[in-house]
Each structure stands twice: as C-alpha cells, then as structure tokens.
Write a protein that holds these residues in place. Structure first.
Motif, PDB file in Angstrom:
ATOM      1  N   ILE A 385      55.240  65.372 -15.874  1.00 49.57           N
ATOM      2  CA  ILE A 385      54.047  65.259 -16.727  1.00 49.57           C
ATOM      3  C   ILE A 385      53.435  63.871 -16.612  1.00 49.57           C
ATOM      4  N   PHE A 386      54.277  62.842 -16.586  1.00 47.28           N
ATOM      5  CA  PHE A 386      53.762  61.481 -16.452  1.00 47.28           C
ATOM      6  C   PHE A 386      53.009  61.313 -15.134  1.00 47.28           C
ATOM      7  N   ARG A 387      53.602  61.777 -14.037  1.00 50.33           N
ATOM      8  CA  ARG A 387      52.969  61.613 -12.725  1.00 50.33           C
ATOM      9  C   ARG A 387      51.645  62.367 -12.659  1.00 50.33           C
ATOM     10  N   ILE A 388      51.630  63.587 -13.154  1.00 45.82           N
ATOM     11  CA  ILE A 388      50.398  64.384 -13.100  1.00 45.82           C
ATOM     12  C   ILE A 388      49.335  63.796 -14.022  1.00 45.82           C
ATOM     13  N   THR A 389      49.758  63.248 -15.146  1.00 51.73           N
ATOM     14  CA  THR A 389      48.802  62.665 -16.097  1.00 51.73           C
ATOM     15  C   THR A 389      48.095  61.454 -15.500  1.00 51.73           C
ATOM     16  N   VAL A 390      48.864  60.533 -14.929  1.00 48.76           N
ATOM     17  CA  VAL A 390      48.227  59.349 -14.339  1.00 48.76           C
ATOM     18  C   VAL A 390      47.421  59.728 -13.095  1.00 48.76           C
ATOM     19  N   LEU A 391      47.794  60.830 -12.445  1.00 55.09           N
ATOM     20  CA  LEU A 391      47.030  61.291 -11.287  1.00 55.09           C
ATOM     21  C   LEU A 391      45.667  61.837 -11.707  1.00 55.09           C
ATOM     22  N   ASN A 392      45.608  62.437 -12.882  1.00 57.49           N
ATOM     23  CA  ASN A 392      44.357  63.047 -13.339  1.00 57.49           C
ATOM     24  C   ASN A 392      43.475  62.101 -14.147  1.00 57.49           C
ATOM     25  N   MET A 393      43.947  60.932 -14.492  1.00 59.38           N
ATOM     26  CA  MET A 393      43.115  59.966 -15.216  1.00 59.38           C
ATOM     27  C   MET A 393      42.266  59.169 -14.227  1.00 59.38           C
ATOM     28  N   ASP A 394      41.367  59.870 -13.555  1.00 58.62           N
ATOM     29  CA  ASP A 394      40.563  59.269 -12.488  1.00 58.62           C
ATOM     30  C   ASP A 394      39.072  59.265 -12.801  1.00 58.62           C
ATOM     31  N   GLY A 395      38.701  59.664 -14.015  1.00 60.99           N
ATOM     32  CA  GLY A 395      37.287  59.722 -14.369  1.00 60.99           C
ATOM     33  C   GLY A 395      36.644  61.053 -14.059  1.00 60.99           C
ATOM     34  N   THR A 396      37.339  61.929 -13.370  1.00 59.41           N
ATOM     35  CA  THR A 396      36.819  63.259 -13.033  1.00 59.41           C
ATOM     36  C   THR A 396      37.587  64.342 -13.772  1.00 59.41           C
ATOM     37  N   SER A 397      38.902  64.365 -13.568  1.00 64.46           N
ATOM     38  CA  SER A 397      39.719  65.347 -14.267  1.00 64.46           C
ATOM     39  C   SER A 397      40.080  64.899 -15.674  1.00 64.46           C
ATOM     40  N   GLY A 398      39.912  63.635 -15.962  1.00 65.66           N
ATOM     41  CA  GLY A 398      40.248  63.085 -17.264  1.00 65.66           C
ATOM     42  C   GLY A 398      39.582  61.730 -17.432  1.00 65.66           C
ATOM     43  N   PRO A 399      39.965  60.969 -18.438  1.00 63.34           N
ATOM     44  CA  PRO A 399      39.367  59.647 -18.658  1.00 63.34           C
ATOM     45  C   PRO A 399      39.676  58.706 -17.497  1.00 63.34           C
ATOM     46  N   ASP A 400      38.798  57.756 -17.277  1.00 64.60           N
ATOM     47  CA  ASP A 400      38.951  56.806 -16.177  1.00 64.60           C
ATOM     48  C   ASP A 400      39.823  55.642 -16.650  1.00 64.60           C
ATOM     49  N   ILE A 401      41.135  55.801 -16.448  1.00 66.13           N
ATOM     50  CA  ILE A 401      42.071  54.762 -16.885  1.00 66.13           C
ATOM     51  C   ILE A 401      42.956  54.288 -15.734  1.00 66.13           C
ATOM     52  N   THR A 402      43.489  55.227 -14.952  1.00 67.45           N
ATOM     53  CA  THR A 402      44.465  54.850 -13.914  1.00 67.45           C
ATOM     54  C   THR A 402      43.917  54.956 -12.498  1.00 67.45           C
ATOM     55  N   ASN A 403      42.661  55.330 -12.307  1.00 65.20           N
ATOM     56  CA  ASN A 403      42.052  55.494 -10.975  1.00 65.20           C
ATOM     57  C   ASN A 403      42.715  56.597 -10.161  1.00 65.20           C
ATOM     58  N   GLY A 404      43.394  57.504 -10.815  1.00 66.51           N
ATOM     59  CA  GLY A 404      43.943  58.678 -10.136  1.00 66.51           C
ATOM     60  C   GLY A 404      44.881  58.321  -9.009  1.00 66.51           C
ATOM     61  N   SER A 405      44.701  58.989  -7.870  1.00 71.96           N
ATOM     62  CA  SER A 405      45.598  58.784  -6.730  1.00 71.96           C
ATOM     63  C   SER A 405      45.453  57.406  -6.114  1.00 71.96           C
ATOM     64  N   ASN A 406      44.340  56.744  -6.326  1.00 70.18           N
ATOM     65  CA  ASN A 406      44.144  55.396  -5.783  1.00 70.18           C
ATOM     66  C   ASN A 406      44.963  54.348  -6.536  1.00 70.18           C
ATOM     67  N   GLY A 407      45.315  54.639  -7.774  1.00 70.63           N
ATOM     68  CA  GLY A 407      46.118  53.715  -8.545  1.00 70.63           C
ATOM     69  C   GLY A 407      45.355  52.451  -8.913  1.00 70.63           C
ATOM     70  N   ILE A 408      46.101  51.499  -9.412  1.00 71.82           N
ATOM     71  CA  ILE A 408      45.541  50.189  -9.761  1.00 71.82           C
ATOM     72  C   ILE A 408      45.981  49.214  -8.684  1.00 71.82           C
ATOM     73  N   SER A 409      45.007  48.686  -7.953  1.00 75.42           N
ATOM     74  CA  SER A 409      45.300  47.846  -6.797  1.00 75.42           C
ATOM     75  C   SER A 409      44.879  46.396  -7.063  1.00 75.42           C
ATOM     76  N   SER A 410      45.119  45.569  -6.048  1.00 77.49           N
ATOM     77  CA  SER A 410      44.744  44.144  -6.095  1.00 77.49           C
ATOM     78  C   SER A 410      45.315  43.450  -7.321  1.00 77.49           C
ATOM     79  N   ILE A 411      46.553  43.774  -7.650  1.00 76.20           N
ATOM     80  CA  ILE A 411      47.220  43.107  -8.772  1.00 76.20           C
ATOM     81  C   ILE A 411      47.538  41.674  -8.342  1.00 76.20           C
ATOM     82  N   PRO A 412      47.092  40.684  -9.070  1.00 77.27           N
ATOM     83  CA  PRO A 412      47.287  39.294  -8.632  1.00 77.27           C
ATOM     84  C   PRO A 412      48.745  38.870  -8.735  1.00 77.27           C
ATOM     85  N   ASN A 413      49.081  37.846  -7.957  1.00 77.67           N
ATOM     86  CA  ASN A 413      50.421  37.283  -8.043  1.00 77.67           C
ATOM     87  C   ASN A 413      50.598  36.561  -9.370  1.00 77.67           C
TER      88      ASN A 413
END
Length: 609
Positions: A385-413
């Motif tokens: 459920i966790f994996r599918i939830t963050v996968l669908n929070m892409d702004g299309t299937s759900g709210p735009d929070i986790t960027n779906g399959s693209n994830g959150i990138s460019s995390i600074p050091n």
C-alpha cells in the motif's frame, strides 16, 4: 541358552568421547598426518609459480611471493597445519582448540582442498587446460588431495554431554541440562564442545577482543576489496570453512564469552574498528558499498526488535525506511519537493523518525491483535500500500506530493556545521570522499540504534517482549499487556528504520517507489531485511549486522553470474540455514531451541548365547 548384556567401557572425554568411525577406512592417526602434512605442503606451494602466464588474474607466475588466490590457499593451509599440530597436543597450540581439534582440522582441511582445486580448475578452464600449470600448481593439487583424504579419514564423532550430578536438583539441574544442550551440536557449521576456559587477566581478555575485532576488520576489508570475481568466490569458500573450523575448535564460543563479559569494551572497539574502514581504502569505491551495508544493517537491527525480541513477523518493514526517506527528501530543499522547506539535518532526522513512528502506530493499532501468519499478511499488504500510494501521488492519479514514479530527485548533500558531506576532505592525512563521509555519519546512526536496542532488550519492556515472543498466552496470564507491549515494539522499530531512511535519502540523491518493494534484486527490501535478521541471529546485536553485511556484499559481488546470481545466492542461503539454523551469531536461547533434540549417544547392548 543364556543372555548376557555388556556395556562398552567408559570412553575418555574430549575428541574420543564416543566410538568414532571413518568415511574411507584410513586410520585416524594416518588421517591426521595426511591433513597436517597436506596443509603444510599447501603453504609451501603458494611460494611457487602455479601457471606460466599472467593472463589469469592475480599473477600466479611469481616465485617466493603468493598472490591472488594463492593467499587464500596459504591461509587455509596454515590453519590446517596449526589445527593438525594442536590435535597432536603440541605445547602452546593446544589452546587453539578448546573444543574439538579433529572436527576443526577436518573442516580446515576440506576448505583447503576446495579452495586449491577451485583455483586449479579455474586456471584450466580460463587458460585452456592443465598444460598451463607450472610445477607449483601440481604441488598444490597434490596437497589439496592429501588434505581431503586426511579430512575424510578423520572420525565422525557425536560429542558426549557432561555427566549429570545426581545431587543436582531444581534450578541447578536446569542449569546443568542447559549446559549439556549448549555443548552438544549437530555436525556441520556449529560450534563444538568447549572446555572450561582458563582464567585470564582482564587486560589479556581485552587484548583478545581487540585482536578479534582487528581480524574481523581485516577479513571484511579484504572481502569488500576483492578485485576480480574468481578471488571473491575463493574468499567465500575460505572464509566459510575457516569460520566453521574456528567455531568447531571452540574459539568462537570463547570470544563470545569474553565479549559478553566486556560488553562496553566490545561496543567501543567495534565502533573504532568500523570507523577505521574508510582510512583503509585508497579511494571512495568500496566506501560506497560500506555505507549501503550500514544503512541495510541499521534497518535490519531495527527489524530485529520487532521480529527477534517481540516475535512479530513483519513483511512490510521496508516501508518505514521509505517513510523516513521521503520525509527527509521533502524537507531537504530539493527542487522536486512540493514543499519549499530546508530543515537542518538534525531536524529532518527527528522528523523522519517521528513520522515513521506515527505510521507504525497507525498500522499497528488495528492489526497487532492478530498473530502469526495473519499479522505477516497484513504487514505485507501495508508495504505494498505504501509503494502504490507514493507511486500514485503524481498529480494525475492523486495529489502532487511524491512525483510518482519519478520520485524526489536532486536531494542536496548534507552540510552540518560547515562540513559538506559531498566534498572530499583530508583527515589525518587521509583523503575522505563523499561516501566515506556518509559512512562515518551512518556509523553514528548505527551506534545510536545499537544503544537503543541494547537498552531496550535489557529493560523491563524488553523482558516483556521476550515473554510475548515465547508464549503470548502465558505472558497475558501473568499480567503483561500484550497489545501495548507489541505496539511499543512496532513503533520503536519503525522509528529506527525512519531514522536510517533520512540518511539514505541524501546518500542516493533520489528516492523512488521502486526502492521499497517487498522483494527486489538490490537490498534493502523486506525480504532481504528479514533474511538478514534470521541469518545473522535473531535477538542479538551483532547477528543482524553481520547478516546484513553478507546479504548486501554477496549479491553485489556475484553480478558476474548474470541470470544465475539469485540461484547461487539462494543456494548459499539454503546451505547456511541447513547447517546453521540458529543464525551465524545466535544467542544461547536459540541455540538450545534448535539443538534441544540432540541427545547423548546411548550405549547399545549386545546379546550373546
């Protein structure tokens, strides 16, 4: 016709405690001589050239200087010769085998044979036949055969338990039976019977612990730095048989007793040894593997609270690692984060642990009244459920929070007090790169988790966890609030996983849903985490750390097998669980659980006319 009943005379204690038998019919004294001489000959062969061409990795063409796989044969041969001399009672060497000298000699000899002939076969296959061997190669092959014949001719013995005292009663009788069960193990990769240890001065005991930790660091550094595939396979063979031989000799039990006696010294020493690892590397290549091993090991240790102490089978534990990683990524100042927040690391670490704990309570509250397989299925569902939830929070299937399959990138050091973890630094003249920086940071996180685990297991709540694990019905009857105790374990384990996830987010630069599946080729995932706990030793501190290191290192080094990688890995797990079901570093309780069926051999009576 009369029937008489006779019993065999009382056999001496130790290696000849019971009537032995040989697999190939060679007398045992001859077998010891063959194994010992073969080990010494194997050592000599490593100083000769094994092949005429340097095309085989390791350059085995040099006389007088072992290289590559020859070093492993040298170690195996030396160990075989030492155990062989100890079996003859050589003064000064008998201390090496407080347990079973013959069993240790047998395993060391078999390891030498397998490593030697693996090298000979690898040379022949890669270079095109035995014609490519130099005289040193033939000498090594003969030495390997000698050790194998010697090992097979050594007697197989079932060790005898300590004789019971008829005056023992009550608790003393229980303690005595526990000692008996602890010293009687099945043949294979289990410790042998251990003689009563001689008292050593405190400084000598601490010195033994330091030497053991230094040896562990050396073995780990060598294994992680193997330069080619054949060398790593040989390393696995040599290390496996050497560990089994040392365990049979009783040295592992002796060192374990010393570490239990000096727990604080062992903890500090292990931390110092691990911190020295980046300084043994010339570049950042292997520090990369090291930091991922620490992340994996820390999460496995958190799972050990849930599985090892409380006895709750959690198959979705990796989701809590993902909760911590996503939380840290969202407040890291990443341009991919929907929140324009950049918190310092200490704040994001605490926030990630807290959010993971909240999720643990939310999931645990309605489900922890279940037991066994039902709880495992529910936790497995939570992970998906966790994996599918963050996968669908892409702004299309759900709210735009986790960027779906693209994830959150460019995390600074990370940048803590002006120390940029993404840059190379010089410490005491050693160049420490990015992954080495994160390795040291993750080592501090691991130390925190170890302290939490240790304090928790020794506390009143830890005893309640163990009671729930052993028999929940009996624990409830004794007044333990089972639901509350299990919920605390679930929440604490989730918080520790979330804490490790906050570092993982910065190490990997990107967090995506695919990183947190139940089963994935690359750990950590729920299946590998559970395997690390079971393989290393449930309910212990060092067990999951060692299990996680092996489960991450072996697949990373077996990539050359391609499609057969998982097959070889699974076969290794089957063998380990067959010969070491209680784990590599188990506690005494689990040793008794898995070996309580072993009984002292009975004396058969003979009827005559």
């Amino acid at each position: 016709m009369t029937t008489t009943q006779t019993t065999a005379p009382e056999a001496p204690r130790g290696d000849a405690a019971t009537k032995p038998y040989s697999l190939i019919g060679i007398p045992a004294p001859t077998g010891r001589a063959l194994a010992t001489g073969g080990g010494a000959l194997a050592v000599v062969s490593t100083f000769l050239a094994w092949t005429w061409t340097s095309e085989f990795p390791g350059d085995l063409t040099v006389y007088g200087y072992p290289g590559g796989l020859q070093v492993l044969v040298l170690i195996g041969g030396a160990l075989t010769a030492l155990f062989g001399l100890a079996s003859y009672g050589v003064k000064g060497l008998r201390a090496l085998t407080p347990g079973s000298a013959d069993s240790a000699l047998k395993l060391a000899a078999l390891g030498t044979f397998v490593t030697t002939w693996y090298t000979i076969i690898a040379i022949s296959v890669q270079l095109g036949g035995l014609v490519n061997l130099e005289p040193g190669g033939y000498v090594a092959a003969a030495a390997g055969l000698a050790t194998a014949l010697g090992a097979l001719s050594l007697p197989y013995e079932r060790p005898e338990t300590e004789p019971g005292d008829p005056d023992d009663s009550g608790w003393e009788k229980f303690r005595h039976s526990a000692r008996n069960a602890a010293t009687v193990f099945k043949a294979g990769f289990t410790t042998g019977p251990v003689a009563p240890p001689r008292a050593l001065p405190a400084y000598a005991e601490i010195l033994v612990i330091v030497v053991a930790l230094a040896l562990g660091l050396t073995v780990f550094t060598y294994g992680i730095g193997t330069e080619y595939d054949e060398l790593f396979v040989g390393f696995l063979i040599t290390t496996g048989f050497a560990f089994a031989a040392v365990a049979k000799a009783g040295l592992v039990s002796r060192v374990s007793a010393l570490t239990a006696k000096h727990r604080n010294v062992t903890l500090v020493g292990a931390f110092v040894a691990a911190a020295a690892f980046p300084f043994t590397q010339s570049d950042d290549q292997y520090a990369t593997i090291g930091v991922y091993i620490l992340i994996f090991a820390t999460v496995a240790l958190g799972l050990n609270i849930v599985v090892g102490l409380a006895g709750l089978l959690d198959l979705g534990y990796v989701a809590f690692l993902g909760v911590g990683a996503y939380t840290a990524a969202m407040v890291s100042g990443s341009p991919s984060s929907p929140f324009d927040i950049h918190l310092p690391f200490w704040a994001s670490a605490l926030l990630g642990a807290a959010v993971a704990m909240v999720f643990g309570v939310i999931i645990g509250a309605p489900t922890l009244r279940l037991r066994g397989d039902y709880l495992a299925i529910v936790t497995l569902g939570f992970g998906e459920i966790f994996r599918i939830t963050v996968l669908n929070m892409d702004g299309t299937s759900g709210p735009d929070i986790t960027n779906g399959s693209n994830g959150i990138s460019s995390i600074p050091n990370l940048n803590i007090l002006g120390f940029d973890f993404g840059e190379e630094h010089s410490i005491a003249g050693f160049a420490i790169g990015r992954f080495a920086n994160y390795f040291l940071l993750m080592l501090l996180i691991t130390l925190v988790v170890v302290i939490v685990f240790r304090r928790s297991s020794d506390s009143r709540i830890g005893r309640a966890w163990i009671a729930i694990r052993e028999d929940e019905t009996a624990a409830l009857a004794m007044g333990i609030n089972g639901f509350r105790v299990k919920l605390i374990a679930f929440a604490l384990g989730a918080a520790l996983a979330g804490l490790a996830g906050t570092v993982q987010a910065h190490v990997t630069y990107t967090v995506t849903p695919e990183q947190y599946q139940f089963a994935h080729v690359v750990p950590p995932n729920s299946a590998f985490l559970l395997a690390a706990v079971v393989l290393g030793g449930m309910g212990t501190i060092s067990g999951p750390l060692v299990g996680a290191a092996l489960l991450y290192l072996i697949p990373a080094k077996l990539q050359f097998l391609g499609d057969y990688q998982l097959f070889a890995f699974g076969l290794a797990l089957v063998l380990l669980m067959r010969f070491r079901p209680e784990g590599l570093i188990p506690n005494r309780r689990r040793q008794l659980e898995f070996h309580e069926e072993t009984e002292a051999p009975t004396v058969l009576s003979k009827a005559g006319a």
